[in-house]
Design an enzyme around this catalytic site. Structure first.
Site, PDB file in Angstrom:
ATOM      1  N   HIS A  48     -16.493  32.768   0.947  1.00 36.08           N
ATOM      2  CA  HIS A  48     -15.322  33.465   0.150  1.00 36.08           C
ATOM      3  C   HIS A  48     -16.105  33.489  -1.124  1.00 36.08           C
ATOM      4  CE1 HIS A  48     -11.244  33.653  -1.734  1.00 36.08           C
ATOM      5  NE2 HIS A  48     -11.888  33.340  -2.922  1.00 36.08           N
TER       6      HIS A  48
ATOM      7  N   CYS B  94      -9.340  33.674 -10.706  1.00 34.86           N
ATOM      8  CA  CYS B  94      -8.454  32.513 -10.667  1.00 34.86           C
ATOM      9  C   CYS B  94      -8.160  32.199 -11.955  1.00 34.86           C
ATOM     10  CB  CYS B  94      -9.257  31.362 -10.027  1.00 34.86           C
ATOM     11  SG  CYS B  94      -8.417  29.794 -10.025  1.00 34.86           S
TER      12      CYS B  94
ATOM     13  N   ARG C 191      -3.106  38.130  -2.502  1.00 40.28           N
ATOM     14  CA  ARG C 191      -2.893  36.720  -2.838  1.00 40.28           C
ATOM     15  C   ARG C 191      -4.133  36.513  -4.123  1.00 40.28           C
ATOM     16  NH1 ARG C 191      -6.241  32.452  -4.400  1.00 40.28           N
ATOM     17  NH2 ARG C 191      -7.293  32.832  -2.204  1.00 40.28           N
ATOM     18  N   ASP C 192      -5.454  36.394  -3.811  1.00 37.57           N
ATOM     19  CA  ASP C 192      -6.519  35.925  -5.050  1.00 37.57           C
ATOM     20  C   ASP C 192      -6.458  37.411  -5.905  1.00 37.57           C
ATOM     21  OD1 ASP C 192      -8.496  34.652  -6.084  1.00 37.57           O
ATOM     22  OD2 ASP C 192      -9.703  34.603  -4.274  1.00 37.57           O
TER      23      ASP C 192
ATOM     24  N   HIS D 296     -16.994  35.313  -4.987  1.00 37.85           N
ATOM     25  CA  HIS D 296     -16.469  36.425  -6.069  1.00 37.85           C
ATOM     26  C   HIS D 296     -17.842  36.854  -6.742  1.00 37.85           C
ATOM     27  CE1 HIS D 296     -12.132  35.228  -6.746  1.00 37.85           C
ATOM     28  NE2 HIS D 296     -12.648  34.037  -5.879  1.00 37.85           N
TER      29      HIS D 296
ATOM     30  N   ASN E  60     -13.243  39.202  -6.269  1.00 38.99           N
ATOM     31  CA  ASN E  60     -14.012  38.882  -5.258  1.00 38.99           C
ATOM     32  C   ASN E  60     -14.751  39.866  -4.720  1.00 38.99           C
ATOM     33  OD1 ASN E  60     -10.858  37.588  -4.988  1.00 38.99           O
ATOM     34  ND2 ASN E  60     -12.312  36.625  -3.576  1.00 38.99           N
TER      35      ASN E  60
HETATM   36  P1  HMG Z   1       2.495  19.743 -10.945  1.00 35.32           P
HETATM   37  O1  HMG Z   1       3.149  20.205 -12.185  1.00 35.32           O
HETATM   38  O2  HMG Z   1       1.514  18.463 -10.916  1.00 35.32           O
HETATM   39  O3  HMG Z   1       3.574  19.134  -9.825  1.00 35.32           O
HETATM   40  O4  HMG Z   1       1.972  20.751 -10.154  1.00 35.32           O
HETATM   41  P2  HMG Z   1       5.048  19.034  -9.796  1.00 35.32           P
HETATM   42  O5  HMG Z   1       5.218  18.317  -8.394  1.00 35.32           O
HETATM   43  O6  HMG Z   1       5.451  18.198 -11.215  1.00 35.32           O
HETATM   44  O7  HMG Z   1       5.767  20.417 -10.039  1.00 35.32           O
HETATM   45  C1  HMG Z   1       6.033  21.062 -11.013  1.00 35.32           C
HETATM   46  C2  HMG Z   1       7.090  21.935 -10.968  1.00 35.32           C
HETATM   47  O8  HMG Z   1       7.097  22.792  -9.844  1.00 35.32           O
HETATM   48  C3  HMG Z   1       8.477  21.108 -10.487  1.00 35.32           C
HETATM   49  O9  HMG Z   1       9.625  21.844 -10.767  1.00 35.32           O
HETATM   50  C4  HMG Z   1       8.440  21.358  -9.007  1.00 35.32           C
HETATM   51  O10 HMG Z   1       9.560  21.192  -8.293  1.00 35.32           O
HETATM   52  C5  HMG Z   1       7.891  22.658  -8.813  1.00 35.32           C
HETATM   53  P3  HMG Z   1      10.603  21.323 -12.047  1.00 35.32           P
HETATM   54  O11 HMG Z   1      10.884  20.019 -11.615  1.00 35.32           O
HETATM   55  O12 HMG Z   1       9.554  21.302 -13.224  1.00 35.32           O
HETATM   56  O13 HMG Z   1      11.509  22.218 -12.158  1.00 35.32           O
HETATM   57  N1  HMG Z   1       6.963  22.908  -7.640  1.00 35.32           N
HETATM   58  C6  HMG Z   1       7.016  23.852  -6.709  1.00 35.32           C
HETATM   59  N2  HMG Z   1       7.986  24.930  -6.759  1.00 35.32           N
HETATM   60  C7  HMG Z   1       7.945  25.649  -5.646  1.00 35.32           C
HETATM   61  N3  HMG Z   1       6.980  25.437  -4.589  1.00 35.32           N
HETATM   62  C8  HMG Z   1       6.155  24.566  -4.913  1.00 35.32           C
HETATM   63  C9  HMG Z   1       6.087  23.746  -5.737  1.00 35.32           C
HETATM   64  N4  HMG Z   1       5.384  22.447  -6.157  1.00 35.32           N
HETATM   65  C10 HMG Z   1       6.107  22.167  -7.189  1.00 35.32           C
HETATM   66  N5  HMG Z   1       5.203  24.510  -3.815  1.00 35.32           N
HETATM   67  C11 HMG Z   1       1.017  21.786  -8.055  1.00 35.32           C
HETATM   68  C12 HMG Z   1       1.178  20.636  -8.868  1.00 35.32           C
HETATM   69  C13 HMG Z   1       0.123  21.600  -6.987  1.00 35.32           C
HETATM   70  C14 HMG Z   1       2.407  22.078  -7.544  1.00 35.32           C
HETATM   71  C15 HMG Z   1       0.569  23.024  -9.062  1.00 35.32           C
HETATM   72  O14 HMG Z   1      -0.763  22.615  -9.528  1.00 35.32           O
HETATM   73  C16 HMG Z   1       0.196  24.381  -8.477  1.00 35.32           C
HETATM   74  O15 HMG Z   1       1.169  24.930  -7.920  1.00 35.32           O
HETATM   75  N6  HMG Z   1      -0.785  24.825  -8.417  1.00 35.32           N
HETATM   76  C17 HMG Z   1      -1.302  25.911  -7.630  1.00 35.32           C
HETATM   77  C18 HMG Z   1      -2.680  26.543  -8.452  1.00 35.32           C
HETATM   78  C19 HMG Z   1      -2.955  27.641  -7.872  1.00 35.32           C
HETATM   79  O16 HMG Z   1      -2.166  28.496  -7.151  1.00 35.32           O
HETATM   80  N7  HMG Z   1      -4.426  28.192  -7.993  1.00 35.32           N
HETATM   81  C20 HMG Z   1      -5.014  29.461  -7.486  1.00 35.32           C
HETATM   82  C21 HMG Z   1      -5.024  29.487  -6.092  1.00 35.32           C
HETATM   83  S1  HMG Z   1      -6.959  28.533  -5.664  1.00 35.32           S
HETATM   84  C22 HMG Z   1      -7.926  29.868  -6.022  1.00 35.32           C
HETATM   85  O17 HMG Z   1      -7.502  30.880  -6.148  1.00 35.32           O
HETATM   86  C23 HMG Z   1      -9.315  29.603  -5.468  1.00 35.32           C
HETATM   87  C24 HMG Z   1      -9.574  30.182  -3.905  1.00 35.32           C
HETATM   88  O18 HMG Z   1      -9.457  31.618  -4.133  1.00 35.32           O
HETATM   89  C25 HMG Z   1     -10.906  29.867  -3.498  1.00 35.32           C
HETATM   90  C26 HMG Z   1     -11.971  30.167  -4.445  1.00 35.32           C
HETATM   91  O19 HMG Z   1     -12.161  31.278  -4.975  1.00 35.32           O
HETATM   92  O20 HMG Z   1     -12.827  28.973  -4.899  1.00 35.32           O
HETATM   93  C27 HMG Z   1      -8.514  29.650  -3.020  1.00 35.32           C
HETATM   94 MG    MG Z   2     -10.759  33.013  -4.968  1.00 33.62          MG
END
Ligand code: HMG
Ligand code: MG
Length: 313
Positions: free
Chosen positions: A217, A250, A24-25, A219, A259
């Site tokens: 967690h 990320c 995933r990450d 990095h 990581n």
């Molecule tokens: P948004 O653009 O504000 O929300 O995104 P929205 O509701 O307007 O959705 C946009 C479009 O996405 C729409 O489609 C939705 O239907 C669709 P359209 O109408 O334009 O065709 N949609 C989805 N489709 C499928 N599955 C869903 C979904 N949700 C909306 N679940 C949102 C808001 C939260 C969805 C967006 O910001 C997002 O997906 N963010 C994810 C970011 C991400 O994954 N980041 C990486 C993970 S975090 C990380 O890596 C840190 C970590 O490792 C810890 C660390 O290291 O600190 C965990």
């Molecule tokens: Mg991470």
């Protein structure tokens, strides 16, 4: 030498749960999309090497993270992998619906300790993001799922700078009150150091949060991930996130690199006589296999050293 000499330190936990995040990450950060059959094979190989908790993918917006747009297909391909914990990231109810349809049993919501990263990663203020997660945690719990809560940018933020311990404590408490069973403390851009780890975990424990509820967690951007892990073990944390071969980053945090590499972690834990259930040789084979697919060597020091030792016979 394929194993370090063992020297048990009785002040450290006797066993550690490794929460593998490479699929995933790691793969969320690749410039190209890794084919879904390669992802499935990667997870099967990780399981074969003894990893029992493998974060598989994210049910997020495919517009935001196209690298993981195949989450539904991937989970269907993993149907036959039993006795494995396969948590997935879920940001909202749309994601939960997809995860439930895919037969997922464990999910993670992912908040930030800072406003800026919350907006960049989730297009929401911190409060709005927590409001988005609350019904997800309630519905997931009602459906019998286990829920982890991530807190990103616990040790510093590239836009906001210092992140006070009490800011992390506040978000952590809200995730636990919401119903999360475990918190993973993210050093998203790898700026933490061991004393900071002690201070943060000390602050969380002083606020009434149990060590069993905490995971770390790290990095490895500044080369501190292993030192920070040892610091967390010293204060009693026994769940550690790591990524096979050191994959990762990320896409919404410019300065995030891979990581902590799972191999580097397992080498240290083997030397400390701490049980992990992981076969280091098989794990290194898996990371070499994935590195060949990605077309570049693994940044893990242990993968590099063991591969060189093998080549030298
Ligand atoms: P948004 O653009 O504000 O929300 O995104 P929205 O509701 O307007 O959705 C946009 C479009 O996405 C729409 O489609 C939705 O239907 C669709 P359209 O109408 O334009 O065709 N949609 C989805 N489709 C499928 N599955 C869903 C979904 N949700 C909306 N679940 C949102 C808001 C939260 C969805 C967006 O910001 C997002 O997906 N963010 C994810 C970011 C991400 O994954 N980041 C990486 C993970 S975090 C990380 O890596 C840190 C970590 O490792 C810890 C660390 O290291 O600190 C965990
Ligand atoms: Mg991470």
């Amino acid at each position: 030498m394929s194993m370090p000499d063992r020297h048990r330190r009785t002040d450290l936990p006797a066993s550690v749960t490794i929460y593998e995040v490479g699929a995933r990450d790691g793969l969320q950060n690749e410039a190209t999309v890794v084919p879904v059959e390669v992802k499935a094979e990667f997870i099967r190989r990780l399981a074969g090497a003894g990893l029992s908790t493998i974060e598989a993918t994210s049910f997020v917006s495919p517009k935001w993270v196209p690298q993981l747009a195949d989450a539904d297909d991937l989970m269907a391909r993993l149907d036959s992998v039993h006795d494995l914990r396969l948590p997935v990231l879920v940001p909202n109810l749309a994601g939960l619906e997809r995860a439930l349809a895919a037969g997922v049993r464990e999910i993670a919501v992912f908040a930030a300790a800072t406003e800026t990263f919350s907006r960049r990663n989730l297009n929401r203020s911190l409060d709005e993001a927590l409001d988005m997660f609350a019904p997800v945690v309630v519905e997931a719990t009602r459906a019998g799922l286990w829920v982890r809560g991530y807190v990103s940018m616990c040790f510093g933020d590239p836009w906001e700078g210092r992140v006070p311990v009490q800011q992390v404590v506040g978000v952590s408490r809200r995730l636990l009150e919401m119903g999360c069973s475990e918190l993973s403390l993210g050093d998203t851009t790898g700026v933490g150091t061991p004393g900071h780890v002690h201070a943060l975990i000390g602050g969380l424990v002083a606020a009434g949060i149990g060590l069993k509820q905490l995971a770390v967690h790290f990095h490895d951007t500044y080369g501190q991930a292993l030192a920070n892990t040892l610091a967390a073990l010293e204060v009693g944390v026994s769940t550690v996130d790591a990524s096979a071969g050191g994959l990762g980053g990320c896409p919404f945090a410019r300065s995030a690199t891979g990581n902590l590499a799972t191999e580097d972690l397992v080498w240290m834990l083997n030397g400390l006589g701490i049980e992990t259930g992981v076969d280091l040789r098989q794990l290194v084979d898996t990371s070499l296999w994935m590195a060949a697919h990605l077309g570049r060597p693994s940044p893990s020091r242990v993968v590099t050293a063991l591969a060189a030792a093998r080549a030298a016979g």
